[in-house]
Design a protein around this motif. Structure first.
Motif, PDB file in Angstrom:
ATOM      1  N   PHE A 157      35.335   8.976 -10.880  1.00  0.00           N
ATOM      2  CA  PHE A 157      36.575   9.462 -11.471  1.00  0.00           C
ATOM      3  C   PHE A 157      37.189  10.491 -10.536  1.00  0.00           C
ATOM      4  CE2 PHE A 157      33.232  12.101 -13.557  1.00  0.00           C
ATOM      5  CZ  PHE A 157      33.637  13.376 -13.155  1.00  0.00           C
ATOM      6  N   LEU A 158      38.507  10.718 -10.642  1.00  0.00           N
ATOM      7  CA  LEU A 158      39.192  11.631  -9.731  1.00  0.00           C
ATOM      8  C   LEU A 158      40.442  12.188 -10.416  1.00  0.00           C
ATOM      9  CD1 LEU A 158      38.824  12.161  -6.389  1.00  0.00           C
ATOM     10  CD2 LEU A 158      41.114  11.196  -6.459  1.00  0.00           C
ATOM     11  N   PRO A 159      40.319  13.279 -11.191  1.00  0.00           N
ATOM     12  CA  PRO A 159      41.511  13.861 -11.825  1.00  0.00           C
ATOM     13  C   PRO A 159      42.523  14.341 -10.783  1.00  0.00           C
ATOM     14  CG  PRO A 159      39.501  14.734 -12.800  1.00  0.00           C
ATOM     15  CD  PRO A 159      39.095  13.992 -11.561  1.00  0.00           C
ATOM     16  N   TRP A 160      43.793  14.215 -11.148  1.00  0.00           N
ATOM     17  CA  TRP A 160      44.847  14.777 -10.301  1.00  0.00           C
ATOM     18  C   TRP A 160      44.772  16.296 -10.413  1.00  0.00           C
ATOM     19  CZ3 TRP A 160      46.411  12.130  -6.576  1.00  0.00           C
ATOM     20  CH2 TRP A 160      47.603  12.387  -5.884  1.00  0.00           C
ATOM     21  N   TYR A 161      45.432  16.980  -9.499  1.00  0.00           N
ATOM     22  CA  TYR A 161      45.305  18.430  -9.443  1.00  0.00           C
ATOM     23  C   TYR A 161      46.149  19.121 -10.526  1.00  0.00           C
ATOM     24  CZ  TYR A 161      49.604  17.742  -6.728  1.00  0.00           C
ATOM     25  OH  TYR A 161      50.843  17.341  -6.315  1.00  0.00           O
ATOM     26  N   GLY A 162      46.037  20.452 -10.582  1.00  0.00           N
ATOM     27  CA  GLY A 162      46.865  21.242 -11.491  1.00  0.00           C
ATOM     28  C   GLY A 162      46.499  21.030 -12.944  1.00  0.00           C
ATOM     29  N   GLU A 163      47.523  20.929 -13.782  1.00  0.00           N
ATOM     30  CA  GLU A 163      47.297  20.848 -15.217  1.00  0.00           C
ATOM     31  C   GLU A 163      46.526  19.598 -15.623  1.00  0.00           C
ATOM     32  OE1 GLU A 163      50.920  20.573 -17.395  1.00  0.00           O
ATOM     33  OE2 GLU A 163      51.557  18.685 -16.461  1.00  0.00           O
ATOM     34  N   HIS A 164      46.603  18.537 -14.820  1.00  0.00           N
ATOM     35  CA  HIS A 164      45.882  17.323 -15.181  1.00  0.00           C
ATOM     36  C   HIS A 164      44.378  17.576 -15.267  1.00  0.00           C
ATOM     37  CE1 HIS A 164      49.685  15.494 -13.713  1.00  0.00           C
ATOM     38  NE2 HIS A 164      49.465  14.709 -14.747  1.00  0.00           N
ATOM     39  N   LEU A 165      43.901  18.554 -14.511  1.00  0.00           N
ATOM     40  CA  LEU A 165      42.496  18.948 -14.594  1.00  0.00           C
ATOM     41  C   LEU A 165      42.309  20.150 -15.517  1.00  0.00           C
ATOM     42  CD1 LEU A 165      39.494  19.022 -13.587  1.00  0.00           C
ATOM     43  CD2 LEU A 165      40.313  20.637 -11.849  1.00  0.00           C
ATOM     44  N   MET A 166      43.091  21.215 -15.296  1.00  0.00           N
ATOM     45  CA  MET A 166      42.765  22.523 -15.835  1.00  0.00           C
ATOM     46  C   MET A 166      43.396  22.841 -17.182  1.00  0.00           C
ATOM     47  SD  MET A 166      42.744  24.751 -12.283  1.00  0.00           S
ATOM     48  CE  MET A 166      44.403  24.286 -11.797  1.00  0.00           C
ATOM     49  N   SER A 167      44.338  22.027 -17.666  1.00  0.00           N
ATOM     50  CA  SER A 167      44.917  22.252 -18.988  1.00  0.00           C
ATOM     51  C   SER A 167      44.055  21.587 -20.058  1.00  0.00           C
ATOM     52  CB  SER A 167      46.339  21.689 -19.052  1.00  0.00           C
ATOM     53  OG  SER A 167      46.805  21.663 -20.389  1.00  0.00           O
ATOM     54  N   SER A 168      43.789  22.301 -21.146  1.00  0.00           N
ATOM     55  CA  SER A 168      42.987  21.725 -22.233  1.00  0.00           C
ATOM     56  C   SER A 168      43.725  20.615 -22.957  1.00  0.00           C
ATOM     57  CB  SER A 168      42.573  22.818 -23.221  1.00  0.00           C
ATOM     58  OG  SER A 168      43.728  23.462 -23.759  1.00  0.00           O
ATOM     59  N   ALA A 169      45.028  20.459 -22.674  1.00  0.00           N
ATOM     60  CA  ALA A 169      45.756  19.324 -23.236  1.00  0.00           C
ATOM     61  C   ALA A 169      45.335  18.016 -22.571  1.00  0.00           C
ATOM     62  CB  ALA A 169      47.267  19.523 -23.064  1.00  0.00           C
ATOM     63  N   PHE A 170      44.749  18.122 -21.357  1.00  0.00           N
ATOM     64  CA  PHE A 170      44.299  16.936 -20.630  1.00  0.00           C
ATOM     65  C   PHE A 170      42.780  16.823 -20.577  1.00  0.00           C
ATOM     66  CE2 PHE A 170      48.603  17.458 -18.939  1.00  0.00           C
ATOM     67  CZ  PHE A 170      49.075  16.158 -18.992  1.00  0.00           C
ATOM     68  N   ASN A 171      42.086  17.951 -20.477  1.00  0.00           N
ATOM     69  CA  ASN A 171      40.622  17.904 -20.398  1.00  0.00           C
ATOM     70  C   ASN A 171      40.021  19.054 -21.194  1.00  0.00           C
ATOM     71  OD1 ASN A 171      39.498  15.756 -18.454  1.00  0.00           O
ATOM     72  ND2 ASN A 171      41.205  16.601 -17.272  1.00  0.00           N
ATOM     73  N   PHE A 172      39.146  18.711 -22.140  1.00  0.00           N
ATOM     74  CA  PHE A 172      38.404  19.739 -22.852  1.00  0.00           C
ATOM     75  C   PHE A 172      37.355  20.325 -21.902  1.00  0.00           C
ATOM     76  CE2 PHE A 172      39.385  17.183 -26.836  1.00  0.00           C
ATOM     77  CZ  PHE A 172      40.325  18.113 -27.312  1.00  0.00           C
ATOM     78  N   PRO A 173      37.313  21.621 -21.710  1.00  0.00           N
ATOM     79  CA  PRO A 173      36.289  22.217 -20.835  1.00  0.00           C
ATOM     80  C   PRO A 173      34.875  21.801 -21.218  1.00  0.00           C
ATOM     81  CG  PRO A 173      37.972  23.845 -21.351  1.00  0.00           C
ATOM     82  CD  PRO A 173      38.273  22.640 -22.201  1.00  0.00           C
ATOM     83  N   ALA A 174      34.597  21.698 -22.525  1.00  0.00           N
ATOM     84  CA  ALA A 174      33.240  21.328 -22.956  1.00  0.00           C
ATOM     85  C   ALA A 174      32.887  19.917 -22.511  1.00  0.00           C
ATOM     86  CB  ALA A 174      33.126  21.444 -24.476  1.00  0.00           C
ATOM     87  N   THR A 175      33.866  19.013 -22.540  1.00  0.00           N
ATOM     88  CA  THR A 175      33.614  17.636 -22.091  1.00  0.00           C
ATOM     89  C   THR A 175      33.286  17.608 -20.603  1.00  0.00           C
ATOM     90  OG1 THR A 175      35.089  16.730 -23.775  1.00  0.00           O
ATOM     91  CG2 THR A 175      34.614  15.332 -21.879  1.00  0.00           C
ATOM     92  N   LEU A 176      34.060  18.350 -19.798  1.00  0.00           N
ATOM     93  CA  LEU A 176      33.798  18.401 -18.363  1.00  0.00           C
ATOM     94  C   LEU A 176      32.431  18.998 -18.075  1.00  0.00           C
ATOM     95  CD1 LEU A 176      37.271  19.555 -16.977  1.00  0.00           C
ATOM     96  CD2 LEU A 176      36.214  17.319 -16.685  1.00  0.00           C
ATOM     97  N   THR A 177      32.078  20.049 -18.799  1.00  0.00           N
ATOM     98  CA  THR A 177      30.776  20.678 -18.584  1.00  0.00           C
ATOM     99  C   THR A 177      29.647  19.706 -18.891  1.00  0.00           C
ATOM    100  OG1 THR A 177      31.698  22.849 -19.111  1.00  0.00           O
ATOM    101  CG2 THR A 177      29.307  22.622 -19.215  1.00  0.00           C
ATOM    102  N   THR A 178      29.765  18.994 -20.009  1.00  0.00           N
ATOM    103  CA  THR A 178      28.743  18.006 -20.381  1.00  0.00           C
ATOM    104  C   THR A 178      28.614  16.933 -19.319  1.00  0.00           C
ATOM    105  OG1 THR A 178      29.120  18.392 -22.742  1.00  0.00           O
ATOM    106  CG2 THR A 178      28.070  16.309 -22.121  1.00  0.00           C
TER     107      THR A 178
END
Length: 853
Positions: free
Chosen positions: A473-494
């Motif tokens: 997988f390869l998220p685009w930069y900026g909000e596509h990665l770091m905004s919780s509207a696109f990625n839940f931090p807990a999901t990424l951590t898991t």
């Protein structure tokens, strides 16, 4: 060798995933679940029938079939033993439309998308693909989209998933040792793990901090991604500057031990007509959007044209950077000309980038040209060629071919748009498994499939439960990665902390100078003739370098020592009895050694006892934007290929592996003279037919003095409002008098009720526009009505290159819903203007743009 997979626990994970995943049980003779349509829960507007309008439809099972017209739902429940992927299908008949009839599938209340039922005058089977069902009871519902079909029964069965075994054979036979080593690793990981990745910002963004996203991931998860995405867009003939991309790639691979992937947002001048080759152009006057330039993409593959010369300059700039990488031992997952098809279509109508503007055939020629220039002219062999695909019905026509593609990618952006679950404002963690297996099928499972861009990363649970085997997988930069509207931090951590996901610290040593001495074999390729008199064993000599041979595999199947092959010292004999049983084509045999890289023996299987195909003749007819070919059967032929040349140009393949004796070319352009020929093939070779010359004619797209761009402001399938957003662009060289212009939007009225319209905003002034609803004398598929936009004298004119926008709403006066799905001019995807040929435009009552339905 799999000893370089992630860690010891990976084996346990793979075993648990294997047994937790639903697969086809051995010796299963009947499907898991089948229900007659008449036994399902039917809405009141459906009926059980045995005939249609007095005509019997024999061959159904049970007591009858369900007759669905333009509305209704069929609902049933199924109980499954474990959560996983299942195949859902129906036995149906659809006699109304040769273009297909769209229906909607819902599982446990979640919309799984729309499916087009093909035309079928006999009982046939339609597959809704692989769908995830939960352990226990699941509710499945089919809802009429365009309706008008008969449903006999529905079946749910265990999913027969592709084993995801890909041979590490690169299309470039001269690939560098580092590139081959990386390919070996990727094929070992594929289907067992997913590799983490992240796109960096380019061009000095983030105030020059290219590490922002990577540090953010590390601070969140304690890990770094294994793959880093780069872009070569700043190395170009127009405004290019050194932004350090190449040096960062060298550092990432050679110093940090990562994997590099790169795209190429190569731009062209907006005003290419006035551009002089070699001229510097400000970045604001360059673009990669097809609607912002007069660059003629079709000319880009024609030697001698200015467009061709410009692309050659761009390739030269790219090659300079790739050569630096090759000199430093850096392999690249190279993804040029990405996202070509855009919103779909064969002729570039859905294109987002200039490289797809001229359609699928020119795009493939452009890919071929780039591949040849980089590998042959510039001698670059550090590339793993990655093609960006979609899963539209037209997508296979864009595929450049197995001989110039190493990996297939898909860009997942479905958190804001293109999601079916009805949610918004939250990440869409779906693994889009059905999409994954459609891409696997694109190459019959012979190529790796990766999520080459994404917004939301799928959850670990969805990836593993559905065996969604994306390579990375390869998220685009900026909000596509770091905004919780696109990625839940807990999901990424898991994800990052799981055994299933490979991170930077868990990559093996992918440099050639690793401490393990590799074994090798001679030869690396051989041929075998099935003709009895020519059969013989293939002898291979091994150079062991301290290793031992553990076995030989054909894909995931192990050959039997002593039966399929014998070993004497360092000599291996592949037995002719084994080779005779292999299919014609290439059989790749992997020599599995105790350590190091496993070499591959490519065996070409032929059969010279087969006669060449016999002679054949071809005839054809030309219609409106299409031609139809019919040919005689060729003796001994096993398949046919259609080749086409425009005028005196070179022949290119339109279709291959055909088994019938007729073919319709729907990509033909009216007024163009085409030469067609049919090639009959079998294992012994091919025979070419006589040439037939055809010129289609009729009413099709004419760019004339203007073009229409459009997107639907309301993409809901069922809505009380139709809301097209329309732009008219003057493509001529003189001023366009808007008062002479009419535009038409086509749709089905669905109910004979009064309608109203509003111009919410218009560049020319809403009060300066007229509108009228017109019932078509002869209704067509997707259209029985059109709304005609007109302009008064006060609306003024458009200068060459200028545009005028219109925001329109159409509604019934009682505010009941339209069904937009299937409306001719409706666009179900996209949120920005694209050239739209499904609206027509007229100047002085003469068609200037679009295809009338």
């Amino acid at each position: 060798m799999k000893n370089w997979l992630k860690k010891a626990s990976a084996l346990l994970l793979a075993i648990s995933l294997l047994f937790g995943m639903v697969t086809v049980p051995a010796n299963a003779e009947t499907a898991l679940f089948t229900i007659e349509g008449e036994n399902a829960q039917l809405s009141s507007d459906l009926q059980v029938a045995t005939s249609i309008y007095g005509t019997p439809k024999p061959g159904y099972t049970g007591s009858g079939f369900v007759w669905m017209q333009n509305s209704g739902t069929i609902t049933f429940t199924v109980t499954v033993p474990a959560t996983g992927m299942y195949a859902i299908s129906t036995r149906y008949m659809q006699e109304l439309s040769t273009d297909g009839r769209m229906q909607n599938l819902t599982i446990n209340g979640v919309n799984k998308g729309s499916f087009m039922l093909p035309y079928a005058t006999a009982w046939s089977t339609f597959n809704f693909g692989f769908q995830k069902l939960n352990q226990g009871t699941n509710t499945i519902q089919l809802k009429a989209g365009w309706g008008f079909a008969y449903f006999d029964s529905f079946t749910v069965d265990y999913a027969d998933l592709d084993p995801l075994v890909v041979q590490p054979v690169l299309t470039d036979a001269q690939s560098t040792s580092e590139t081959q080593l990386l390919m070996n690793y990727l094929t070992q990981v594929y289907g067992n793990h997913i590799i983490s990745g992240q796109q960096e910002i380019y061009g000095g963004g983030n105030d020059g901090n290219s590490e922002l996203e990577f540090d953010w991931i590390h601070n969140l998860t304690g890990k770094y991604p294994a793959i880093r995405g780069f872009d070569f867009m700043n190395y170009n003939p127009l405004y290019g500057w050194e932004d350090g991309t190449t040096n960062r790639m060298i550092d990432w691979v050679n110093n940090r031990g990562g994997i590099a992937t790169a795209s190429w947002h190569i731009t062209v001048p907006k005003n290419f007509t006035a551009y002089q080759l070699g001229q510097a152009v400000d970045w604001k006057d360059a673009t990669y959007k097809p609607t912002d330039t007069n660059f003629n993409t079709a000319n880009a593959v024609v030697p001698g044209t200015k467009e061709y010369q410009y692309v050659q300059l761009a390739i030269g700039d790219l090659a300079e950077q790739l050569q630096i990488l090759q000199n430093n031992g850096v392999p690249v997952l190279f993804r040029p000309f990405h996202e070509a098809e855009g919103n779909g279509g064969l002729n570039g109508e859905g294109a987002w980038f200039w490289w797809a503007k001229a359609g699928a055939e020119v795009y493939k020629q452009l890919w071929d040209m780039l591949y040849t220039e980089l590998t042959e002219t510039y001698g670059l062999h550090n590339l793993i060629w990655t093609y960006n695909s979609y899963v539209y019905s037209t997508s296979p026509a864009w595929y450049p071919g197995n001989d110039k593609v190493d990996m297939v990618g898909y860009d997942k952006y479905n958190t804001v748009y293109n999601r079916y679950d009805g949610l918004s404002g939250v990440p869409n963690e779906d693994a889009i498994t059905s999409t994954f297996y459609q891409l696997v099928d694109l190459t019959n499972g012979t190529k790796l499939v990766a999520m080459t861009e994404n917004d939301t990363v799928p959850s670990l649970q969805n990836l593993t439960e559905e065996k969604s085997g994306w390579l990375y997988f390869l998220p685009w930069y900026g909000e596509h990665l770091m905004s919780s509207a696109f990625n839940f931090p807990a999901t990424l951590t898991t994800l990052y902390q799981s055994d299933y996901v490979i991170t930077l610290d868990e990559l093996p040593n992918l440099k050639v100078n690793n401490p393990t001495q590799n074994a090798s074999i001679t030869p690396k390729s051989a041929s075998f003739d099935k003709k009895t008199a020519n059969q013989s064993d293939i002898t291979v000599t091994m150079t062991l370098n301290g290793n031992t041979l553990s076995g030989i595999k054909n894909g995931s199947t192990s050959l039997v020592s002593g039966t399929d092959y014998t070993v004497s010292g360092t000599t291996v004999n592949i037995k002719k009895s084994y080779l005779t049983a292999q299919a014609l084509g290439t059989t790749n045999l992997t020599f599995d050694f105790s350590a190091g890289i496993d070499p591959l023996l490519a065996v070409s299987i032929v059969d010279t006892t087969v006669n060449l195909p016999g002679a054949l003749t071809v005839s054809g007819t030309a219609g409106n934007a299409q031609t139809t070919l019919t040919w005689t059967a060729s003796t001994s032929a096993t398949s046919y290929k259609i080749e086409r040349a425009a005028g005196s140009g070179a022949y290119t393949a339109l279709a291959s592996s055909l088994t019938g004796l007729t073919y319709t070319d729907t990509t033909a352009v009216n007024g163009t003279v085409y030469n067609y020929r049919v090639v009959a093939s079998n294992s012994a070779g091919s025979t070419t037919s006589n040439v037939v010359t055809l010129t289609p004619a009729g009413t099709t797209t004419s760019t004339g003095s203007f073009k229409i761009q459009m997107y639907s402001g309301n993409t809901t399938a069922s809505s009380n409002t139709i809301a097209p957003r329309i732009k008219i662009v003057n493509t001529g060289t003189s001023t366009l008098d808007l008062s002479k212009v009419k535009l038409r939007y086509y749709y089905t009225i669905d109910a004979n009720k009064p309608q109203a319209f509003w111009y919410d905003w218009a560049s020319a002034g809403s009060s300066n526009l007229t509108g009228a609803f017109v019932a078509m004398t002869t209704p067509k598929t997707g259209a029985d009505t059109y709304f005609e936009i007109g302009f008064t004298n006060a609306s003024g004119s458009l200068a060459p290159g200028a545009s005028s926008e219109i925001q329109l709403r159409i509604a019934r006066t009682d505010w009941t819903n339209y069904t937009q799905t299937g409306d001719y001019s409706f666009s179900p995807t996209g949120s920005s203007y694209v050239d739209w040929t499904k609206m027509s435009g007229y100047a002085n009552n003469t068609l200037q743009w679009g295809i009338e339905p």
